[in-house]
Design a protein around this motif. Structure first.
Motif, short mmCIF file in Angstrom:
data_model
loop_
_atom_site.label_atom_id
_atom_site.label_comp_id
_atom_site.label_asym_id
_atom_site.label_seq_id
_atom_site.Cartn_x
_atom_site.Cartn_y
_atom_site.Cartn_z
N GLY A 187 0.80 -1.22 0.00
CA GLY A 187 0.00 0.00 0.00
C GLY A 187 0.83 1.27 0.00
O GLY A 187 0.41 2.31 -0.50
N VAL A 188 2.04 1.20 0.54
CA VAL A 188 2.95 2.35 0.57
C VAL A 188 3.29 2.79 -0.85
O VAL A 188 3.53 3.97 -1.11
CB VAL A 188 4.22 2.02 1.39
N SER A 189 3.28 1.84 -1.78
CA SER A 189 3.67 2.15 -3.16
C SER A 189 2.75 3.18 -3.81
O SER A 189 3.12 3.80 -4.81
CB SER A 189 3.72 0.88 -4.01
N VAL A 246 7.69 6.03 -0.38
CA VAL A 246 8.45 4.90 -0.93
C VAL A 246 9.89 4.93 -0.41
O VAL A 246 10.43 3.90 0.00
CB VAL A 246 8.40 4.90 -2.47
N LYS A 247 10.51 6.09 -0.38
CA LYS A 247 11.89 6.17 0.10
C LYS A 247 11.97 5.79 1.57
O LYS A 247 12.94 5.18 2.01
CB LYS A 247 12.49 7.55 -0.14
N CYS A 248 10.94 6.14 2.35
CA CYS A 248 10.90 5.74 3.76
C CYS A 248 10.99 4.22 3.87
O CYS A 248 11.76 3.68 4.66
CB CYS A 248 9.62 6.23 4.43
N ALA A 249 10.17 3.54 3.08
CA ALA A 249 10.13 2.08 3.13
C ALA A 249 11.41 1.45 2.59
O ALA A 249 11.84 0.39 3.06
CB ALA A 249 8.92 1.57 2.34
N MET A 250 12.05 2.10 1.61
CA MET A 250 13.25 1.54 0.97
C MET A 250 14.54 1.80 1.74
O MET A 250 15.56 1.17 1.47
CB MET A 250 13.42 2.11 -0.44
N LEU A 251 14.54 2.71 2.68
CA LEU A 251 15.77 3.19 3.31
C LEU A 251 16.67 2.06 3.82
O LEU A 251 17.84 1.99 3.46
CB LEU A 251 15.42 4.16 4.45
N ALA A 252 16.15 1.19 4.65
CA ALA A 252 16.97 0.09 5.21
C ALA A 252 17.39 -0.89 4.12
O ALA A 252 18.50 -1.42 4.15
CB ALA A 252 16.19 -0.64 6.30
N TRP A 253 16.52 -1.10 3.15
CA TRP A 253 16.80 -2.05 2.08
C TRP A 253 17.95 -1.55 1.20
O TRP A 253 18.80 -2.33 0.78
CB TRP A 253 15.54 -2.30 1.26
N VAL A 254 17.96 -0.25 0.93
CA VAL A 254 19.05 0.36 0.15
C VAL A 254 20.36 0.27 0.96
O VAL A 254 21.42 -0.01 0.40
CB VAL A 254 18.71 1.82 -0.22
N ALA A 255 20.26 0.49 2.27
CA ALA A 255 21.45 0.38 3.12
C ALA A 255 21.99 -1.05 3.12
O ALA A 255 23.21 -1.26 3.04
CB ALA A 255 21.13 0.84 4.54
N LEU A 256 21.11 -2.04 3.18
CA LEU A 256 21.56 -3.43 3.12
C LEU A 256 22.21 -3.72 1.77
O LEU A 256 23.26 -4.36 1.71
CB LEU A 256 20.41 -4.41 3.36
N GLU A 257 21.61 -3.23 0.71
CA GLU A 257 22.17 -3.44 -0.63
C GLU A 257 23.60 -2.89 -0.69
O GLU A 257 24.51 -3.54 -1.22
CB GLU A 257 21.27 -2.74 -1.64
N ALA A 258 23.83 -1.72 -0.11
CA ALA A 258 25.17 -1.12 -0.08
C ALA A 258 26.11 -1.94 0.79
O ALA A 258 27.29 -2.12 0.45
CB ALA A 258 25.09 0.32 0.42
N CYS A 259 25.62 -2.48 1.90
CA CYS A 259 26.44 -3.35 2.75
C CYS A 259 26.90 -4.58 1.99
O CYS A 259 28.06 -4.99 2.09
CB CYS A 259 25.66 -3.79 3.99
N LEU A 260 25.98 -5.19 1.26
CA LEU A 260 26.33 -6.40 0.51
C LEU A 260 27.34 -6.10 -0.58
O LEU A 260 28.26 -6.90 -0.82
CB LEU A 260 25.07 -7.05 -0.06
N ALA A 261 27.21 -4.96 -1.23
CA ALA A 261 28.20 -4.54 -2.25
C ALA A 261 29.55 -4.29 -1.60
O ALA A 261 30.59 -4.69 -2.13
CB ALA A 261 27.71 -3.31 -2.98
N GLN A 262 29.54 -3.66 -0.43
CA GLN A 262 30.79 -3.36 0.31
C GLN A 262 31.46 -4.68 0.73
O GLN A 262 32.68 -4.82 0.58
CB GLN A 262 30.46 -2.51 1.52
#
Length: 153
Positions: free
Chosen positions: A123-125, A131-147
């Motif tokens: 429903g947030v979509s 949307v950015k609120c919901a994605m914040l942690a997910w984007v941070a995890l994505e960066a962690c995995l790349a790092q």
């Protein structure tokens, strides 16, 4: 509001209070901080990886610390619950499925078998500013995995 939307709202409220994974993590293999200047949400995600079956790395622990709206905190809590024990590749697939759902603008029916409780954010979509609120942690995890995937040095 349909009964399903009410259930999803309740899951988000419960997760924002529960805050699974909230806290420090000593000996993390990667860490990344994200900030949403639109609403002031911020989060730091840390991950500890471990060897998995057949040499595939898995997420042993995901911890986060942050402050923000109930959507961003619930999303981080849900993420921590969903990715612990998954392989890095599975986590990346989950991130992409979540991103696709949030870009849907409420269209379609996301796969609950893939997204688990993260389906509550469908429903947030419909609300671009959230949307950015919901994605914040997910984007941070994505960066962690790349790092973590980069060779040291």
């Amino acid at each position: 509001m349909s009964g399903l939307e009410g259930l999803y709202q309740q899951i988000i409220l419960d997760q924002s209070k529960r805050r699974n994974g909230d806290g420090p993590l000593e000996g993390a293999d990667a860490e990344h901080h994200e900030y949403n200047p639109t609403c002031g949400d911020e989060i730091t995600v840390r991950v500890k990886l471990a060897p998995g079956a057949e040499g595939a790395e898995r997420i042993d622990t995901l911890a986060w610390q942050g402050d923000g709206c109930s959507i961003s905190m619930a999303s981080a809590s849900t993420l921590a619950e969903l990715v612990s024990g998954r392989t890095v590749d599975e986590a990346r697939e989950l991130i992409e499925a979540f991103r696709t759902m949030l870009r849907s603008q409420g269209a379609g029916e996301p796969d609950e078998d893939v997204l688990g409780d993260a389906i509550a954010f469908h429903g947030v979509s419909k609300y671009v500013m959230r949307v950015k609120c919901a994605m914040l942690a997910w984007v941070a995890l994505e960066a962690c995995l790349a790092q973590a995937a980069r060779p040291a040095g």
